[in-house]
Design a protein around this motif. Structure first.
Motif, PDB file in Angstrom:
ATOM      1  N   LEU A 361       0.832  -1.203   0.000  1.00  0.00           N
ATOM      2  CA  LEU A 361       0.000   0.000   0.000  1.00  0.00           C
ATOM      3  C   LEU A 361       0.868   1.256   0.000  1.00  0.00           C
ATOM      4  CD1 LEU A 361      -2.707   1.476   0.256  1.00  0.00           C
ATOM      5  CD2 LEU A 361      -2.576   1.117   2.746  1.00  0.00           C
ATOM      6  N   LEU A 362       1.918   1.259   0.815  1.00  0.00           N
ATOM      7  CA  LEU A 362       2.797   2.425   0.870  1.00  0.00           C
ATOM      8  C   LEU A 362       3.503   2.652  -0.460  1.00  0.00           C
ATOM      9  CD1 LEU A 362       4.350   1.958   4.426  1.00  0.00           C
ATOM     10  CD2 LEU A 362       2.639   3.618   3.731  1.00  0.00           C
ATOM     11  N   TYR A 363       3.810   1.592  -1.163  1.00  0.00           N
ATOM     12  CA  TYR A 363       4.441   1.727  -2.475  1.00  0.00           C
ATOM     13  C   TYR A 363       3.493   2.422  -3.451  1.00  0.00           C
ATOM     14  CZ  TYR A 363       6.686   0.476  -6.884  1.00  0.00           C
ATOM     15  OH  TYR A 363       7.264   0.525  -8.129  1.00  0.00           O
ATOM     16  N   GLU A 364       2.219   2.058  -3.419  1.00  0.00           N
ATOM     17  CA  GLU A 364       1.228   2.712  -4.289  1.00  0.00           C
ATOM     18  C   GLU A 364       1.044   4.174  -3.901  1.00  0.00           C
ATOM     19  OE1 GLU A 364      -0.021   1.489  -6.929  1.00  0.00           O
ATOM     20  OE2 GLU A 364       0.686  -0.574  -6.690  1.00  0.00           O
ATOM     21  N   VAL A 365       1.079   4.452  -2.599  1.00  0.00           N
ATOM     22  CA  VAL A 365       0.982   5.847  -2.151  1.00  0.00           C
ATOM     23  C   VAL A 365       2.177   6.639  -2.665  1.00  0.00           C
ATOM     24  CG1 VAL A 365       0.962   7.357  -0.125  1.00  0.00           C
ATOM     25  CG2 VAL A 365      -0.377   5.239  -0.118  1.00  0.00           C
ATOM     26  N   TYR A 366       3.353   6.020  -2.626  1.00  0.00           N
ATOM     27  CA  TYR A 366       4.552   6.691  -3.142  1.00  0.00           C
ATOM     28  C   TYR A 366       4.388   7.020  -4.625  1.00  0.00           C
ATOM     29  CZ  TYR A 366       9.209   7.062  -5.177  1.00  0.00           C
ATOM     30  OH  TYR A 366      10.298   7.475  -5.907  1.00  0.00           O
ATOM     31  N   LEU A 367       3.910   6.056  -5.424  1.00  0.00           N
ATOM     32  CA  LEU A 367       3.744   6.299  -6.859  1.00  0.00           C
ATOM     33  C   LEU A 367       2.760   7.439  -7.111  1.00  0.00           C
ATOM     34  CD1 LEU A 367       3.627   2.662  -8.317  1.00  0.00           C
ATOM     35  CD2 LEU A 367       5.550   4.267  -8.295  1.00  0.00           C
ATOM     36  N   GLU A 368       1.667   7.460  -6.356  1.00  0.00           N
ATOM     37  CA  GLU A 368       0.700   8.541  -6.528  1.00  0.00           C
ATOM     38  C   GLU A 368       1.282   9.887  -6.088  1.00  0.00           C
ATOM     39  OE1 GLU A 368      -3.426   5.950  -5.891  1.00  0.00           O
ATOM     40  OE2 GLU A 368      -2.660   7.233  -4.276  1.00  0.00           O
ATOM     41  N   THR A 369       2.145   9.846  -5.090  1.00  0.00           N
ATOM     42  CA  THR A 369       2.747  11.087  -4.581  1.00  0.00           C
ATOM     43  C   THR A 369       3.683  11.699  -5.610  1.00  0.00           C
ATOM     44  OG1 THR A 369       2.570  10.316  -2.285  1.00  0.00           O
ATOM     45  CG2 THR A 369       4.160  12.076  -2.748  1.00  0.00           C
ATOM     46  N   VAL A 370       4.594  10.894  -6.153  1.00  0.00           N
ATOM     47  CA  VAL A 370       5.579  11.451  -7.100  1.00  0.00           C
ATOM     48  C   VAL A 370       4.941  11.762  -8.443  1.00  0.00           C
ATOM     49  CG1 VAL A 370       7.517  10.305  -5.960  1.00  0.00           C
ATOM     50  CG2 VAL A 370       6.369   9.164  -7.869  1.00  0.00           C
ATOM     51  N   ALA A 371       3.810  11.088  -8.750  1.00  0.00           N
ATOM     52  CA  ALA A 371       3.138  11.376 -10.021  1.00  0.00           C
ATOM     53  C   ALA A 371       2.599  12.798 -10.068  1.00  0.00           C
ATOM     54  CB  ALA A 371       2.002  10.376 -10.250  1.00  0.00           C
ATOM     55  N   SER A 372       2.442  13.400  -8.904  1.00  0.00           N
ATOM     56  CA  SER A 372       1.933  14.775  -8.872  1.00  0.00           C
ATOM     57  C   SER A 372       2.965  15.786  -9.363  1.00  0.00           C
ATOM     58  CB  SER A 372       1.503  15.136  -7.443  1.00  0.00           C
ATOM     59  OG  SER A 372       2.613  15.125  -6.559  1.00  0.00           O
ATOM     60  N   ASP A 373       4.237  15.386  -9.377  1.00  0.00           N
ATOM     61  CA  ASP A 373       5.283  16.336  -9.806  1.00  0.00           C
ATOM     62  C   ASP A 373       6.576  15.576 -10.059  1.00  0.00           C
ATOM     63  OD1 ASP A 373       7.001  18.403 -10.291  1.00  0.00           O
ATOM     64  OD2 ASP A 373       6.599  19.510  -8.445  1.00  0.00           O
TER      65      ASP A 373
END
Length: 522
Positions: A361-373
């Motif tokens: 789950l944390l890995y998916e959160v990371y991907l969504e986080t960096v996808a913002s910028d």
């Protein structure tokens, strides 16, 4: 009329394309250099040995975990595979730890002395490597720079794998340099020995395994041997180092954990890195981020932590609680999600979901986080790389000097001959030599300013196009890039690359200083 044959004169500037293995080495050892280097090594290490004891392992989670793994091995439990901590250091040092355990603090001194002795071989290996390629005088200057690196010297005082990875990496380069001029069969044997060390490096620090690949690929630069032999050397590195890691996974890790994945903390590490890059970790970043934010509002039904009692639990990829307790936890109503998300190491979710599910789950959160910028990600990686290249203390989230300075220690006792009882986070009455602590602390950042030469040394090494220098530069750059991309920028991570910095800087100074002195004499 036959064309005349051109013969390149042997010497320190001969290119890698010369058939150097057919020539006697033109750069013999200068025994005076070895005597001076030995004297300097004994002096530097003796001051550190009497100044700083090994300390208390359990004051630091990472050291405490390694101590736990070594104790498990000492009791005959080989199934120490887990989903968080690297085990290579524990496997190497556990026999010595078992032998010295009954001696108390004297045993800690013997353990420390063994680590310091192993790391002290690095300047001598650097001298021998560079002496063979560039001459004894340049090699001596480089070896002294490597020896006097305060950042590198300190890591043998911890039960951490940094010094071990550094030593095995330099040993692999040294064995390859010996193989450079060796007959084909002996060359293969030397590279095989180097590969064993690299295999230890791989499971002492799993995310450094790509460095072994760089080492193997460097043999394709050996233009003085047939291409088929270069392929054989590359395959030898891959088969032996990869085989050791594969054997560990098959015989120890999978029976210990029942999981093929080697780590269930990589997602948390990445998210922590994104947090350090000042990314806004928000529920608005995506579906997984929103779900994670909601889960953080659920209160734990028991006291949970990441401390020593959890070390055995990291062998369980699933939940660390019973099924009914997990169901009760997940059945609670969600609260108001936090904004922004402040927690990147969620202890409760590791217990209730299991480390692997929580980490996914944390890995998916990371991907969504960096996808913002994505631009921020690239910029942060480059900044982190620049900070680590020069070891800039002003830009570091962690101090470069991990050994304690005088202000961090409470001094007790008479102070006879400068020895006091030290009390601090690392010491509880250990005998510490205060003058040595003060000297090391006073010189640390002053001497470490040499690291500002690292970018110049890297450029000069690449310009030189010498196999050894290019391989050292590639290992350093890739190692730092891996840290900047996938981890928090902590000195204990790039400590494993410490000799790569000083080897390049020392070579550069060895090239500059004789020329500068000759110019001044004119």
């Amino acid at each position: 009329m036959p064309l005349p044959i051109r013969h390149d004169p042997p010497g320190p500037q001969a290119s890698d394309s010369c058939v150097m293995n057919a020539l006697p080495n033109p750069n013999p050892i200068d025994r005076r250099h070895l005597l001076w280097l030995l004297a300097a090594t004994l002096l530097a290490q003796a001051v550190l040995f009497i100044s700083y004891p090994l300390g208390i392992a359990n004051h630091d989670d990472n050291q405490a975990a390694q101590a736990f793994l070594m104790d498990e091995l000492g009791r005959g439990n080989l199934l120490i595979g887990n989903l968080r901590y690297n085990t290579g250091y524990a496997f190497v040092m556990a026999p010595l730890k078992s032998l010295t355990a009954a001696l108390g603090r004297l045993g800690d001194r013997v353990f420390l002395l063994a680590q310091m002795a192993a790391y002290s071989t690095i300047p001598f290996m650097v001298y021998d490597m560079l002496r063979r390629r560039f001459g004894a005088r340049r090699a001596f200057i480089a070896a002294l720079v490597v020896l006097c690196d305060p950042f590198g010297l300190q890591w043998t005082h911890y039960q951490l794998p940094g010094w071990l990875v550094a030593t095995t990496t330099v040993a692999a380069l040294w064995l390859a340099q010996l193989a450079w001029q060796a007959p084909a069969r002996r060359r293969l044997l030397l590279v095989a020995l180097a590969s064993l060390g690299l295999g230890v490096m791989c499971f002492a620090r799993l995310n450094y395994a790509p460095l072994a690949a760089v080492y193997g690929a460097s043999f394709f630069l050996w233009r003085h041997i047939p291409f088929r032999q270069r392929i054989g050397l590359f395959a030898t590195v891959g088969c032996i180092s990869g085989g050791l890691l594969g054997g560990y996974i098959a015989l120890i890790h999978i029976p210990s954990t029942g999981a093929t994945t080697l780590s269930c903390t990589s997602g948390a590490t990445l998210l922590a890195a994104a947090d350090n890059m000042r990314y806004p970790i928000s529920a608005r970043n995506g579906e997984h981020s929103a779900h994670y934010a909601r889960l953080l509002t659920l209160p734990a039904l028991r006291e949970v932590n990441f401390y020593s009692e959890t070390y055995p639990l990291y062998r369980r990829p699933g939940p660390w609680v019973r099924a009914d307790e997990q169901a009760a936890f997940l059945a609670q109503p969600f609260g108001e999600p936090p904004e922004p998300i402040l927690i990147v190491w969620p202890s409760a979710l590791y217990w209730y979901l299991g480390p692997c599910a929580a980490d996914a789950l944390l890995y998916e959160v990371y991907l969504e986080t960096v996808a913002s910028d994505y631009g921020r990600l690239v910029g942060s990686i480059l900044r982190g790389l620049a900070y680590m290249l020069v070891q800039d203390p002003a830009s570091a989230a962690f101090p470069l000097q991990y050994l304690e300075n005088p202000e961090q220690i409470t001094w007790q006792g008479s102070g006879r001959l400068g020895f006091y009882e030290a009390h601090s986070s690392a010491y509880n009455g250990h005998r510490v030599w205060r003058p040595g602590v003060e000297l090391f602390s006073a010189l640390f950042y002053l001497v470490n300013m040499l690291k500002y030469l690292t970018p110049l040394a890297l450029l000069a090494a690449l310009w030189k196009r010498d196999w050894l220098l290019m391989t050292t530069a590639a290992i350093l750059l890739l190692g730092l890039l891996l840290i900047a991309s996938f981890a928090s920028i902590e000195p204990r991570y790039y400590a494993m690359l410490a000799p790569m910095y000083t080897m390049l800087i020392g070579w550069l100074l060895g090239e500059i200083m004789p020329r500068a002195l000759a110019f001044l004499r004119q």
